[in-house]
Scaffold this active site. Structure first.
Site, short mmCIF file in Angstrom:
data_model
loop_
_atom_site.label_atom_id
_atom_site.label_comp_id
_atom_site.label_asym_id
_atom_site.label_seq_id
_atom_site.Cartn_x
_atom_site.Cartn_y
_atom_site.Cartn_z
N HIS A 78 0.60 -0.73 0.26
CA HIS A 78 0.16 0.12 -0.22
C HIS A 78 0.88 1.33 -0.25
CE1 HIS A 78 -3.04 2.93 1.25
NE2 HIS A 78 -4.27 2.26 0.65
N HIS A 151 -8.51 19.61 -51.77
CA HIS A 151 -8.47 18.68 -51.98
C HIS A 151 -6.63 17.81 -52.20
CE1 HIS A 151 -12.84 18.16 -52.11
NE2 HIS A 151 -12.79 19.32 -52.74
N SER A 281 19.06 11.33 -44.66
CA SER A 281 19.39 9.95 -45.49
C SER A 281 20.26 8.85 -45.21
CB SER A 281 17.79 9.60 -47.13
OG SER A 281 18.34 7.84 -47.08
#
Length: 476
Positions: A78, A151, A281
């Protein structure tokens, strides 16, 4: 340690100040503050607690004997009673009055609220600083035309600065939500085991007014004016859900910004900062990957996913409480805050150093503007006496020719040259060129930037004068 898992939110992403807010030191020192506040208030209300006992508690408020508490917890399973015991070892004369009348949630829940409140404060400052950085960017580029997209297809022109106001507006909405959540922060208070305050009513021999006054005093000592009017054993877990929903909302806004920037970086129109020795990269040395924006999206996605957990916890609590919230709260709430702290750190860094490429933007406008300008040319030609239907058909035919040239042959858009060569439009080449200035096609975009900042952003930022110098950092 390199041989066990370490949370990257702490070792890699979050700031030290946010990690400290959720540290054991913050938690257990706040527990002791709560025990001291309770003892002081009970003393002031006439219970048999001496000033010497309170002074002893205060003397050991900061030097927590973790070894004793951890050993005790292995025995009794506890956490609260282990720390009551450890505190009592340091304060032998006061050990008998520590936690008097309280349940575990007196320290646990009140501390959770205090910690979240402080964490929200850190988020607030970083949030308004991001808004300030975007304001600077928006003003600098408020009238620079750029191709708008719907879009993700070319649409009418907007401006680089106007697009930034869209990012700002999302954050302003988040800010307003944050301020509302801050206004709703309340302590759990002094409520006892099932929220009925029965133990405190016993201590004060049935005097309800004294019980209420005790709670008011304790809250005041901790810097709060309000407590939840009613609770079970815990404060409403609904509050956790509301807080993490706020964090998710800010994460959504950051995600939108970073996604937009990743697309713009692909178009080579706007880029995030790229340091001199940064590697884009491991294989392709020429690449400039939008690593920071991608990290924003990655962490934001995690925060958004976490929001479901407090919602499920809030909806599945049994009656006055059940303990299936505890382990979940220990994970979700600190990690949601630390992840958002990391997101805002990176957002600050990126928004402070975005690089704009006007020539690339102008080139893309040049490729699409001829199609957008045809309506303006048509209207002007009709006003000069031309036949609207005849001219409309000519524009349609020339547009098909120019479109085929661009798509099938990879050549430049020659639509305006075709129109210039047709006398039916009754306009000289110079007159048509004058109509082709991109700034003729941005509508009120530049005005909207100025108005938005003056009317919406500045009233917020003015509240934080002297606190808007953050620029963020990326540690790795």
């Amino acid at each position: 340690m390199k041989d066990v898992y370490e949370n990257p939110l702490i070792t890699r992403y979050s700031s030290r100040e946010m990690a400290h807010v959720f540290s054991d030191d913050m938690k257990f020192k706040t527990w002791r503050r709560l025990w001291i506040a309770l003892a002081e208030a009970e003393h002031e209300m006439g219970l048999p607690i001496s000033r010497e006992q309170i002074d002893e508690l205060k003397a050991h408020a900061e030097d927590i004997n973790y070894d004793v508490a951890e050993k005790r917890e292995r025995e009794v399973r506890h956490d609260v009673m282990s720390h009551v015991y450890a505190y009592g070892v340091q304060c032998p004369s006061a050990k008998g009055i520590i936690h008097l009348g309280a349940t575990s949630c007196y320290v646990g829940d009140n501390t959770d609220i205090i910690v979240m409140d402080q964490a929200i404060d850190l988020i607030e400052i970083k949030l308004v600083n991001v808004i300030a950085r975007l304001k600077e960017f928006a003003l600098e580029y408020k009238d620079m035309p750029t191709l708008g997209f719907t879009h993700y297809q070319p649409a009418q022109l907007t401006t680089v600065g106007k697009r930034a106001t869209l990012w700002m507006q999302d954050l302003i909405m988040d800010y307003e939500q944050l301020r509302y959540v801050k206004s709703q922060v309340k302590l759990r208070g002094v409520k006892g085991t099932t929220g009925t305050q029965a133990s405190f009513l016993t201590l004060f021999e049935g005097d309800a007014k004294k019980v209420k006054e005790l709670e008011r005093k304790v809250a005041g000592k901790l810097g709060y004016n309000e407590v939840f009017a009613v609770t079970g054993q815990t404060y409403p877990r609904k509050f956790d859900s509301i807080v993490v929903d706020l964090l998710s909302s800010i994460a959504q806004s950051a995600y939108k910004f970073a996604n937009d920037l990743r697309l713009l970086q692909n178009l080579k129109e706007v880029e995030e900062p790229f340091e001199k020795k940064q590697i884009g990269s491991s294989a392709m040395a020429y690449k400039r990957n939008p690593m920071r924006s991608e990290r924003i999206c990655s962490l934001a996605r995690y925060i958004i996913s976490l929001a479901s957990s407090p919602a499920i916890t809030a909806s599945t609590q049994w009656f006055e409480r059940t303990l299936d919230d505890s382990a979940n709260k220990r994970l979700v709430i600190p990690q949601a805050f630390m992840a958002l702290d990391a997101v805002l750190n990176i957002y600050l860094n990126v928004s402070s150093g975005m690089v704009v490429y006007p020539k690339v933007i102008a080139k893309r406008i040049g490729e699409e503007l001829p199609f957008m300008a045809t309506e303006t040319i048509l209207m002007d030609a009709v006003k000069r006496g031309g036949d609207r239907q005849e001219l409309h058909e000519k524009i349609r035919e020339y547009s098909m020719q120019a479109g085929a040239r661009v798509k099938e042959e990879g050549l430049n858009n020659n639509l305006i040259d075709l129109i210039k060569g047709d006398k039916a439009f009754r306009m000289g080449p110079e007159e048509i060129d004058a109509l082709m200035d991109p700034k003729n096609f941005i509508g009120l975009a530049d005005v909207q930037v100025s108005d938005f900042i003056a009317e919406v952003a500045d009233p917020v930022l003015d509240l934080y004068e002297g606190k808007l110098s953050l620029h963020g950092n990326v540690s790795v």
